[in-house]
Design a protein around this motif. Structure first.
Motif, PDB file in Angstrom:
ATOM      1  N   ASP A 169       0.823  -1.208   0.000  1.00 27.64           N
ATOM      2  CA  ASP A 169       0.000   0.000   0.000  1.00 27.64           C
ATOM      3  C   ASP A 169       0.859   1.261   0.000  1.00 27.64           C
ATOM      4  N   LYS A 170       1.970   1.223   0.732  1.00 25.86           N
ATOM      5  CA  LYS A 170       2.882   2.374   0.765  1.00 25.86           C
ATOM      6  C   LYS A 170       3.385   2.698  -0.639  1.00 25.86           C
ATOM      7  N   TYR A 171       3.865   1.668  -1.344  1.00 27.06           N
ATOM      8  CA  TYR A 171       4.395   1.897  -2.690  1.00 27.06           C
ATOM      9  C   TYR A 171       3.285   2.162  -3.703  1.00 27.06           C
ATOM     10  N   GLU A 172       2.104   1.636  -3.466  1.00 27.66           N
ATOM     11  CA  GLU A 172       0.966   1.903  -4.353  1.00 27.66           C
ATOM     12  C   GLU A 172       0.556   3.372  -4.237  1.00 27.66           C
ATOM     13  N   ASP A 173       0.574   3.915  -3.023  1.00 25.53           N
ATOM     14  CA  ASP A 173       0.257   5.333  -2.840  1.00 25.53           C
ATOM     15  C   ASP A 173       1.254   6.224  -3.579  1.00 25.53           C
ATOM     16  N   ILE A 174       2.541   5.860  -3.486  1.00 23.96           N
ATOM     17  CA  ILE A 174       3.570   6.624  -4.199  1.00 23.96           C
ATOM     18  C   ILE A 174       3.337   6.534  -5.704  1.00 23.96           C
ATOM     19  N   GLU A 184       0.484   5.972  -7.284  1.00 21.91           N
ATOM     20  CA  GLU A 184      -0.708   6.720  -7.667  1.00 21.91           C
ATOM     21  C   GLU A 184      -0.480   8.222  -7.649  1.00 21.91           C
ATOM     22  N   SER A 185       0.472   8.683  -6.825  1.00 21.44           N
ATOM     23  CA  SER A 185       0.760  10.118  -6.799  1.00 21.44           C
ATOM     24  C   SER A 185       1.528  10.549  -8.046  1.00 21.44           C
ATOM     25  N   GLY A 186       2.090   9.574  -8.757  1.00 16.90           N
ATOM     26  CA  GLY A 186       2.821   9.871  -9.980  1.00 16.90           C
ATOM     27  C   GLY A 186       4.272  10.258  -9.762  1.00 16.90           C
ATOM     28  N   GLU A 187       4.769  10.067  -8.554  1.00 11.39           N
ATOM     29  CA  GLU A 187       6.133  10.471  -8.245  1.00 11.39           C
ATOM     30  C   GLU A 187       7.033   9.292  -7.900  1.00 11.39           C
ATOM     31  N   ALA A 188       6.675   8.104  -8.330  1.00 14.19           N
ATOM     32  CA  ALA A 188       7.454   6.921  -8.003  1.00 14.19           C
ATOM     33  C   ALA A 188       8.707   6.822  -8.864  1.00 14.19           C
ATOM     34  N   THR A 189       9.805   6.477  -8.217  1.00 11.80           N
ATOM     35  CA  THR A 189      11.049   6.244  -8.946  1.00 11.80           C
ATOM     36  C   THR A 189      11.016   4.827  -9.515  1.00 11.80           C
TER      37      THR A 189
END
Length: 86
Positions: free
Chosen positions: A45-50, A52-57
């Motif tokens: 969920d932590k990485y899914e939130d990142i 979904e925010s569009g800022e994932a590396t």
């Protein structure tokens, strides 16, 4: 429950290992698997939130996929155990 190993190139068919456990063993393992599933779900969920925010590396996307794969496996295992215990 079975494990299929598709990495054996010398065989014409995948190598399959079946793990057999009793109902009593399922009852013993259930709380541990549920705990592991909750922990992996939180990380996913932590990485899914990142994501979904569009800022994932790229690394965060890899971690999201890794936790998704782990979560899927654990949820399938939990489903199988619940089916056995019915």
């Amino acid at each position: 429950m079975s494990y299929i190993d598709n990495t054996r190139r010398s065989l014409n068919s995948p190598y399959e290992i079946t793990v057999c456990i009793t109902k009593e063993e399922c009852k013993v393992l259930l709380p541990f698997i549920e705990k592991a599933c909750k922990e992996v779900k939180l990380k996913y969920d932590k990485y899914e939130d990142i994501h979904e925010s569009g800022e994932a590396t790229e690394r965060q996307e890899s971690m999201r996929q890794r936790f998704f794969d782990k979560l899927s496996g654990l949820e399938n295992l939990l489903s199988s155990i619940h089916t056995i215990l019915k």
